[in-house]
Write a protein that holds these residues in place. Sequence first.
Motif, mmCIF file in Angstrom:
data_model
loop_
_atom_site.group_PDB
_atom_site.id
_atom_site.type_symbol
_atom_site.label_atom_id
_atom_site.label_comp_id
_atom_site.label_asym_id
_atom_site.label_seq_id
_atom_site.Cartn_x
_atom_site.Cartn_y
_atom_site.Cartn_z
ATOM 1 N N GLY A 1 88.432 11.334 111.396
ATOM 2 C CA GLY A 1 89.879 11.459 111.594
ATOM 3 C C GLY A 1 90.539 12.441 110.664
ATOM 4 N N GLY A 2 89.814 13.482 110.247
ATOM 5 C CA GLY A 2 90.437 14.502 109.418
ATOM 6 C C GLY A 2 90.648 14.083 107.971
ATOM 7 N N LYS A 3 89.920 13.095 107.475
ATOM 8 C CA LYS A 3 90.066 12.617 106.091
ATOM 9 C C LYS A 3 89.264 13.517 105.138
ATOM 10 C CE LYS A 3 92.403 9.083 107.523
ATOM 11 N NZ LYS A 3 91.845 7.725 107.448
ATOM 12 N N THR A 4 89.699 13.508 103.879
ATOM 13 C CA THR A 4 88.995 14.275 102.840
ATOM 14 C C THR A 4 88.438 13.307 101.800
ATOM 15 O OG1 THR A 4 90.360 16.248 103.121
ATOM 16 C CG2 THR A 4 89.199 16.019 101.031
ATOM 17 N N THR A 5 87.161 13.420 101.531
ATOM 18 C CA THR A 5 86.486 12.575 100.532
ATOM 19 C C THR A 5 86.043 13.458 99.377
ATOM 20 O OG1 THR A 5 85.686 11.082 102.257
ATOM 21 C CG2 THR A 5 84.563 10.997 100.114
ATOM 22 N N THR A 6 86.353 13.009 98.156
ATOM 23 C CA THR A 6 86.010 13.784 96.961
ATOM 24 C C THR A 6 84.963 13.038 96.131
ATOM 25 O OG1 THR A 6 88.210 14.779 96.871
ATOM 26 C CG2 THR A 6 86.877 14.874 94.857
ATOM 27 N N VAL A 7 83.936 13.742 95.740
ATOM 28 C CA VAL A 7 82.883 13.192 94.871
ATOM 29 C C VAL A 7 82.855 14.029 93.600
ATOM 30 C CG1 VAL A 7 80.417 12.797 94.584
ATOM 31 C CG2 VAL A 7 81.505 12.346 96.792
ATOM 32 N N THR A 8 82.927 13.372 92.446
ATOM 33 C CA THR A 8 82.886 14.067 91.162
ATOM 34 C C THR A 8 81.536 13.838 90.487
ATOM 35 O OG1 THR A 8 85.281 13.821 90.868
ATOM 36 C CG2 THR A 8 83.975 14.330 88.911
ATOM 37 N N VAL A 9 80.843 14.921 90.229
ATOM 38 C CA VAL A 9 79.548 14.828 89.546
ATOM 39 C C VAL A 9 79.809 14.689 88.044
ATOM 40 C CG1 VAL A 9 77.378 15.995 89.049
ATOM 41 C CG2 VAL A 9 78.429 16.214 91.319
ATOM 42 N N PRO A 10 79.350 13.614 87.409
ATOM 43 C CA PRO A 10 79.603 13.424 85.978
ATOM 44 C C PRO A 10 78.713 14.335 85.136
ATOM 45 C CG PRO A 10 78.184 11.681 86.781
ATOM 46 C CD PRO A 10 78.552 12.506 87.983
ATOM 47 N N ASP A 11 79.036 14.401 83.843
ATOM 48 C CA ASP A 11 78.169 15.137 82.923
ATOM 49 C C ASP A 11 76.813 14.430 82.869
ATOM 50 O OD1 ASP A 11 80.189 16.896 82.367
ATOM 51 O OD2 ASP A 11 80.876 15.828 80.577
ATOM 52 N N LEU A 12 75.758 15.187 83.070
ATOM 53 C CA LEU A 12 74.422 14.595 83.077
ATOM 54 C C LEU A 12 73.993 14.239 81.654
ATOM 55 C CD1 LEU A 12 72.608 16.902 85.661
ATOM 56 C CD2 LEU A 12 73.884 14.790 86.056
ATOM 57 N N ALA A 13 73.540 13.014 81.474
ATOM 58 C CA ALA A 13 73.117 12.550 80.150
ATOM 59 C C ALA A 13 71.792 13.198 79.760
ATOM 60 C CB ALA A 13 72.979 11.033 80.142
ATOM 61 N N PRO A 14 71.610 13.501 78.476
ATOM 62 C CA PRO A 14 70.326 14.079 78.028
ATOM 63 C C PRO A 14 69.180 13.106 78.249
ATOM 64 C CG PRO A 14 72.043 14.340 76.359
ATOM 65 C CD PRO A 14 72.582 13.385 77.377
#
Length: 341
Positions: free
Chosen positions: A179-192
């Motif tokens: 239905g024309g929706k926008t989904t946002t995914v945030t990639v976190p800082d990768l842990a060492p």
Amino acid sequence: MKPIRWGITAGAVLLVQSAASTAHADDGAAAQALFDQGKKSLAAHDYAAACPKFEESYRLEPGLGTLLNLADCYEHEGKLATAWSKFLEVASKARSAGQTARAQIAKDRAAALAPRLSNLVIAVPGGDKTPGIDVKRDGTSVGTAEWGTPIPADSGAHLIEAAAPGRQPWSMTANVDEGGKTTTVTVPDLAPVPPKPLERAETEKTTPKDAATPAPTAPDTGAHGGGFGAQRVLSIVAGVVGVAGIGVGTYFGVVSMGKHNDAQKLCGTATCMGPGAQEGSSDWSDATTAGNYSTIAFIVGGVGLAGAAVLWLTAPRSAEQPAASARLGVGPGSVRLEGTF
């Protein structure tokens, strides 16, 4: 000989061309059969069966008609973003091929889908600080130009992954609504990645040779509990030996004194100890032997009692009680016990 070689070469070329032609004819036949089956499934609204047949037909023999039907199948299956991209592909290829009508049809279908498209935004705020980071959507790498940009995506679940050298991988499943929706995914800082445990040899190399060796833990003697510890049991045993030694020494001391007095009455010291001893010399000898036994027994008894005292007073105590210290000295005819208790 040359004519023969040329004849063999020409024959080989003809065989290869013939085999290639046969293979192409077989692929064409298979592509047509799959296309026909796909059309039947599409007409029956069986999109789950129709789309794979169009896909395989197009792989075997790419054709604009097959690609247009595939895009139409994707649209009915609900994969709007995929259908939109296929319609645009048909419009571009048809325009290049001079098929103006087909190009316009595909363009109009893509334009009709555009308002209904849902988007997936993959944000990577720490990406510029993570060398070698690779972000993927459904197994396909997402370039840095796409980070933070709304990209049309089919509704449903999408796997988002991120990995980089020396960092722990990360992943999540993003659900895109239709239905024309926008989904946002945030990639976190990768842990060492945590360092691996050092091997024993490496630990020994990095440990200074003069490092103090931890003292071995003393065995639990029960000093903090309600019973006697092993050291105090030994103290009691030593005390019993000491008391027994004192008792034996006292006994032989009394015997020695009695024999000594009897000898004095009979012969006197000079005649009993010298040559030609008179009667009573045996009493004097017995008195001397008993005296020696008494001395030895007293020494053993004294050492036993002193050792018992040292063992008892230096036994482990509870934390609130200070530990005692003692020193035992044994000399000719004497026993000394010194220390703090």
